[in-house]
Write an enzyme that holds these catalytic residues in place. Structure first.
Site, PDB file in Angstrom:
ATOM      1  N   ARG A 263       0.877  -1.169   0.000  1.00 16.59           N
ATOM      2  CA  ARG A 263       0.000   0.000   0.000  1.00 16.59           C
ATOM      3  C   ARG A 263       0.911   1.214   0.000  1.00 16.59           C
ATOM      4  O   ARG A 263       1.698   1.428   0.926  1.00 16.59           O
ATOM      5  CB  ARG A 263      -0.914  -0.026   1.229  1.00 16.59           C
ATOM      6  CG  ARG A 263      -1.921   1.125   1.299  1.00 16.59           C
ATOM      7  CD  ARG A 263      -1.403   2.198   2.208  1.00 16.59           C
ATOM      8  NE  ARG A 263      -2.391   3.239   2.503  1.00 16.59           N
ATOM      9  CZ  ARG A 263      -2.122   4.370   3.132  1.00 16.59           C
ATOM     10  NH1 ARG A 263      -0.884   4.626   3.547  1.00 16.59           N
ATOM     11  NH2 ARG A 263      -3.057   5.244   3.372  1.00 16.59           N
ATOM     12  N   ASP A 265       1.742   4.900   0.386  1.00 11.75           N
ATOM     13  CA  ASP A 265       1.182   6.020   1.128  1.00 11.75           C
ATOM     14  C   ASP A 265       1.207   7.306   0.311  1.00 11.75           C
ATOM     15  O   ASP A 265       2.228   7.652  -0.305  1.00 11.75           O
ATOM     16  CB  ASP A 265       1.970   6.208   2.425  1.00 11.75           C
ATOM     17  CG  ASP A 265       1.455   7.359   3.263  1.00 11.75           C
ATOM     18  OD1 ASP A 265       0.330   7.269   3.761  1.00 11.75           O
ATOM     19  OD2 ASP A 265       2.190   8.362   3.391  1.00 11.75           O
ATOM     20  N   ALA A 266       0.105   8.030   0.316  1.00 14.43           N
ATOM     21  CA  ALA A 266      -0.007   9.406  -0.188  1.00 14.43           C
ATOM     22  C   ALA A 266       0.811   9.658  -1.455  1.00 14.43           C
ATOM     23  O   ALA A 266       1.720  10.499  -1.471  1.00 14.43           O
ATOM     24  CB  ALA A 266       0.390  10.390   0.911  1.00 14.43           C
ATOM     25  N   VAL A 267       0.477   8.956  -2.529  1.00  9.15           N
ATOM     26  CA  VAL A 267       1.252   9.126  -3.764  1.00  9.15           C
ATOM     27  C   VAL A 267       1.052  10.507  -4.378  1.00  9.15           C
ATOM     28  O   VAL A 267       1.835  10.915  -5.253  1.00  9.15           O
ATOM     29  CB  VAL A 267       0.912   8.021  -4.793  1.00  9.15           C
ATOM     30  CG1 VAL A 267       1.217   6.646  -4.228  1.00  9.15           C
ATOM     31  CG2 VAL A 267      -0.529   8.109  -5.270  1.00  9.15           C
ATOM     32  N   HIS A 268       0.026  11.238  -3.921  1.00 10.65           N
ATOM     33  CA  HIS A 268      -0.134  12.614  -4.416  1.00 10.65           C
ATOM     34  C   HIS A 268       1.016  13.512  -3.994  1.00 10.65           C
ATOM     35  O   HIS A 268       1.200  14.600  -4.548  1.00 10.65           O
ATOM     36  CB  HIS A 268      -1.464  13.202  -3.934  1.00 10.65           C
ATOM     37  CG  HIS A 268      -1.686  13.076  -2.466  1.00 10.65           C
ATOM     38  ND1 HIS A 268      -2.386  12.017  -1.907  1.00 10.65           N
ATOM     39  CD2 HIS A 268      -1.292  13.844  -1.427  1.00 10.65           C
ATOM     40  CE1 HIS A 268      -2.416  12.166  -0.596  1.00 10.65           C
ATOM     41  NE2 HIS A 268      -1.755  13.261  -0.279  1.00 10.65           N
ATOM     42  N   GLU A 302      -2.619   5.098  -2.149  1.00  8.19           N
ATOM     43  CA  GLU A 302      -3.443   6.092  -1.472  1.00  8.19           C
ATOM     44  C   GLU A 302      -3.215   7.411  -2.195  1.00  8.19           C
ATOM     45  O   GLU A 302      -2.071   7.839  -2.371  1.00  8.19           O
ATOM     46  CB  GLU A 302      -3.064   6.248  -0.002  1.00  8.19           C
ATOM     47  CG  GLU A 302      -3.933   7.294   0.694  1.00  8.19           C
ATOM     48  CD  GLU A 302      -3.291   7.896   1.938  1.00  8.19           C
ATOM     49  OE1 GLU A 302      -4.042   8.467   2.748  1.00  8.19           O
ATOM     50  OE2 GLU A 302      -2.062   7.823   2.078  1.00  8.19           O
ATOM     51  N   HIS A 331     -15.698   9.461   3.184  1.00 14.89           N
ATOM     52  CA  HIS A 331     -16.213  10.781   3.538  1.00 14.89           C
ATOM     53  C   HIS A 331     -17.731  10.847   3.368  1.00 14.89           C
ATOM     54  O   HIS A 331     -18.425  11.451   4.195  1.00 14.89           O
ATOM     55  CB  HIS A 331     -15.544  11.858   2.678  1.00 14.89           C
ATOM     56  CG  HIS A 331     -14.054  11.939   2.845  1.00 14.89           C
ATOM     57  ND1 HIS A 331     -13.381  11.355   3.908  1.00 14.89           N
ATOM     58  CD2 HIS A 331     -13.087  12.538   2.085  1.00 14.89           C
ATOM     59  CE1 HIS A 331     -12.089  11.597   3.798  1.00 14.89           C
ATOM     60  NE2 HIS A 331     -11.887  12.310   2.706  1.00 14.89           N
ATOM     61  N   ASP A 396      -5.932   6.899   9.384  1.00 14.20           N
ATOM     62  CA  ASP A 396      -5.963   8.341   9.162  1.00 14.20           C
ATOM     63  C   ASP A 396      -7.275   8.952   9.632  1.00 14.20           C
ATOM     64  O   ASP A 396      -7.285   9.946  10.372  1.00 14.20           O
ATOM     65  CB  ASP A 396      -5.787   8.652   7.673  1.00 14.20           C
ATOM     66  CG  ASP A 396      -4.334   8.882   7.297  1.00 14.20           C
ATOM     67  OD1 ASP A 396      -3.534   9.260   8.182  1.00 14.20           O
ATOM     68  OD2 ASP A 396      -3.994   8.688   6.128  1.00 14.20           O
ATOM     69  N   GLN A 397      -8.373   8.383   9.165  1.00 12.51           N
ATOM     70  CA  GLN A 397      -9.674   8.986   9.427  1.00 12.51           C
ATOM     71  C   GLN A 397     -10.073   8.884  10.897  1.00 12.51           C
ATOM     72  O   GLN A 397     -10.956   9.604  11.358  1.00 12.51           O
ATOM     73  CB  GLN A 397     -10.743   8.344   8.529  1.00 12.51           C
ATOM     74  CG  GLN A 397     -10.427   8.410   7.053  1.00 12.51           C
ATOM     75  CD  GLN A 397     -10.159   9.820   6.556  1.00 12.51           C
ATOM     76  OE1 GLN A 397     -10.611  10.805   7.123  1.00 12.51           O
ATOM     77  NE2 GLN A 397      -9.396   9.930   5.470  1.00 12.51           N
ATOM     78  N   ASN A 400      -6.413  11.061  12.825  1.00 12.58           N
ATOM     79  CA  ASN A 400      -6.228  12.483  12.544  1.00 12.58           C
ATOM     80  C   ASN A 400      -7.276  13.358  13.215  1.00 12.58           C
ATOM     81  O   ASN A 400      -7.187  14.591  13.167  1.00 12.58           O
ATOM     82  CB  ASN A 400      -6.215  12.728  11.029  1.00 12.58           C
ATOM     83  CG  ASN A 400      -4.890  12.322  10.404  1.00 12.58           C
ATOM     84  OD1 ASN A 400      -3.884  12.205  11.092  1.00 12.58           O
ATOM     85  ND2 ASN A 400      -4.893  12.096   9.101  1.00 12.58           N
TER      86      ASN A 400
END
Length: 613
Positions: A263, A265-268, A302, A331, A396-397, A400
């Protein structure tokens, strides 16, 4: 002849080949620890550009060493396989062939069969180790029914407690979890139990404390900024070896630890404008490795970009990753069930968005996002639902949030069952976050254990500022406190208590149905979704034989519904007594086709009907 691998490679004659890329070093020596007279072997700069290497005889596994840079500092190996004394200590020589694997017959499972269970090694058990998890694999596989364990990042981080996203030694499994052999034992045991293993890896940034990569070479670039500082250098000067470092790491977990999927993480936050993006290059390397191993290997991203390029095939201009997390699904579900509209939840909260999330993965897909104050995302181009991992909770959800409060403390018992049904009966790939299956009430809070007091204070301040930004007025848990970590540990015995045991029984039944009913499989046919706005309900017809009813209404409603062709029997109802419901609120046990029925639905009721010939 190809160059030797980087790091410390054990050879059959008892020697160890050391190799490191270090364009910022004038000279490097190997400093061996634990000998009466430490050996100083000067490494020669030969072969590939800026690569230092040396073969040192008579080095047993377990030997600890530093690289002595420029005659004035000792540093761990960038490719260190183990950091037994933590991020600042010496690296340890590890023989990857010494472990006796028993999973030679393991051939993996198809990604479409994955029912994921995300866990944090430090808080899943009281002991907080890889070995301690092994004792609970029968619970996960046999009692609950999941098929894949997803482990949060294990790369060596500062101290003994951390979420894992501050790792600085990417090849070294965390010492406080049990190190290399502990992780190998866990993966081996998972495969023996028939469980796939997904490992969360972080390539968008590295942590700060113990990060000595800048002293070796241009691992980072100031061309791009991330929330964690300079970006990892994937396309600037010197990036060839940085790209290799990251791809080597991905393949390392697959080869040496038999990991089934990564997985990402945060590829953005991965910035790369090369002709071939690092994600595509990584996917190609993983596929080639999988062919050699004779088992599938998957890459799951992600990303908050809502860009189908990530999962689109290379022939269509994409990177070809196998799946991605669907934050939009979460969300939508969270906003509908909690009523929260703060932060990014302001973009969500409508039933039509929930429908779209199930069908397409992306909700913000070329539409205006009030949270971002701009148009965001792009349509998913007809990507199948099985390309999206969905969840009602994750690290995360939950973590955080200022207090790390779980869904079990925010919504009713009935709404928890509805959330479970929405995730596990959807045509997507479901993921559970540890403890949700019985309604764990312990929070999952943000915790760190920096040894550097300046960093420790900085993370306290940053956490406080984030809380203020969300309008929080209460006390903020101290991320550096041992109590914050201990508070976040699971109490798996809760599943035997009421009403937790009823919720657990509901999860068991949902998973059993998903695995036994062909139409509930992600490849089991199209999912026809119908929205009933006035009643705040969704109905999903899965294939020819399954119809699912989900009520998001907080009050009792009557839903007129017509069942097509045949007779339909009720297979599941969240109001069954065994699931903590009220028998008088059960939906009819059988419904005739081609007649409009009025289903009287209790708040947040979920049910499943099967057509019989």
């Amino acid at each position: 002849m190809p160059p030797r691998p980087f790091g410390a490679t054990t050879l059959e004659n008892g020697s160890v080949a050391f190799r490191v890329w270090a364009p910022f070093a004038r000279e490097i020596q190997i400093k061996l620890i634990g000998r009466d007279l430490p050996l100083q072997a000067t490494m020669s700069a030969t072969g590939e550009r800026h690569c230092f290497e040396a073969i040192v005889p008579n080095i047993p596994a377990g030997t600890r060493y530093f690289y002595h840079l420029n005659g004035d500092r000792d540093r761990p190996d960038p490719y260190s396989r183990f950091q037994p004394e933590g991020v600042h200590g010496p690296s340890e020589v590890v023989d990857p062939n010494a472990f006796a694997w028993s999973d030679q017959g393991w051939r993996g499972i198809p990604l479409e069969d994955y029912i994921l269970y995300e866990l944090h090694p430090g808080t899943f058990t009281p002991e907080g180790t890889f070995d301690a998890i092994i004792a609970h694999l029968n619970y996960l596989k046999r009692d609950l029914g999941i098929t894949a364990v997803e482990i949060m990042p294990v790369a060596q981080f500062p101290g003994r407690r951390n979420w894992g996203y501050d790792g600085v030694h990417l090849f070294a499994p965390q010492n406080s979890y049990g190190g290399p052999d502990g992780l190998r034992r866990l993966v081996d045991a998972c495969h023996a139990a028939g469980l796939a293993v997904v490992l969360d890896v972080v390539y968008n940034h590295l942590g700060h404390e113990g990060n000595y990569l800048r002293e070796f070479g241009p691992y980072f670039t100031s061309k791009y900024k991330t929330p964690w500082g300079d970006a990892v250098n994937f396309d600037d000067a010197g990036s060839d070896f940085v790209r290799r470092y990251v791809i080597d790491n991905a393949l390392y977990w697959i080869r040496e630890y038999h990991i089934d999927a990564l997985r990402l993480d945060a590829v953005h936050a991965i910035y790369d404008f090369s002709a071939k993006h690092i994600l595509q290059e990584m996917k190609e390397a993983a596929d080639e490795t999988a062919r050699g191993l004779g088992r599938p290997v998957y890459l799951i991203a992600e990303s908050d970009l809502n860009d189908p390029k990530i999962i689109r095939a290379p022939a269509q201009g994409g990177y070809g990753l196998d799946a991605q997390w669907s934050d939009d699904f979460h969300h939508c579900l969270h906003a509908l069930l909690t009523g929260e509209r703060e932060g990014y939840y302001q973009d969500f909260g409508r039933l039509d968005q929930m429908e779209r999330a199930i069908r397409e993965g992306y909700v913000m897909a070329g539409v205006y996002s009030p949270y971002r104050d701009r148009i965001h995302g792009s349509p998913s181009d007809g990507q199948p639902p099985s390309k999206f991992v969905v969840f009602s909770q994750n690290h995360d959800q939950t973590g955080n949030r200022v207090l790390g409060d779980r869904l079990s403390t925010l919504i009713s018992f009935e709404a928890q069952k509805l959330a479970a049904a929405a995730v596990l009966l959807a045509p997507n790939l479901p993921l559970l976050f540890m403890g949700e299956e019985y309604g764990e009430t312990a929070p999952f809070q943000y915790f760190t254990h920096y040894q550097d007091p300046i960093l420790g204070e900085a993370v306290r301040k940053g956490r406080w500022e984030e809380a203020i930004g969300f309008g929080w007025k209460g006390e903020v848990p101290d991320p550096q406190s041992e109590e914050t970590f201990q508070r976040s540990k699971l109490d798996l015995s809760q599943r035997f208590q009421e009403p937790n045991s009823r919720l657990f029984a509901f999860y068991q039944r949902l998973i059993a149905l998903r695995k036994s009913a062909p139409d509930l499989h992600p490849t089991g046919g199209t999912a026809q979704i119908k929205r009933h706005d006035q009643e705040a309900c969704l109905t999903l017809q899965r294939g020819d034989k399954i119809l699912i009813v989900l009520s998001f209404h907080p009050k009792i409603v009557s839903l007129p519904i017509s069942f097509p062709g045949g007779t339909w029997e009720r297979l599941l109802d969240s109001q069954e007594k065994q699931f903590g419901g009220s028998e008088e609120r059960l939906l009819p046990a059988r419904l005739e086709a081609n007649r409009t029925a009025e289903l009287r639905l209790s708040p947040y009721q979920a049910a499943l009907f099967r057509r019989i010939e």
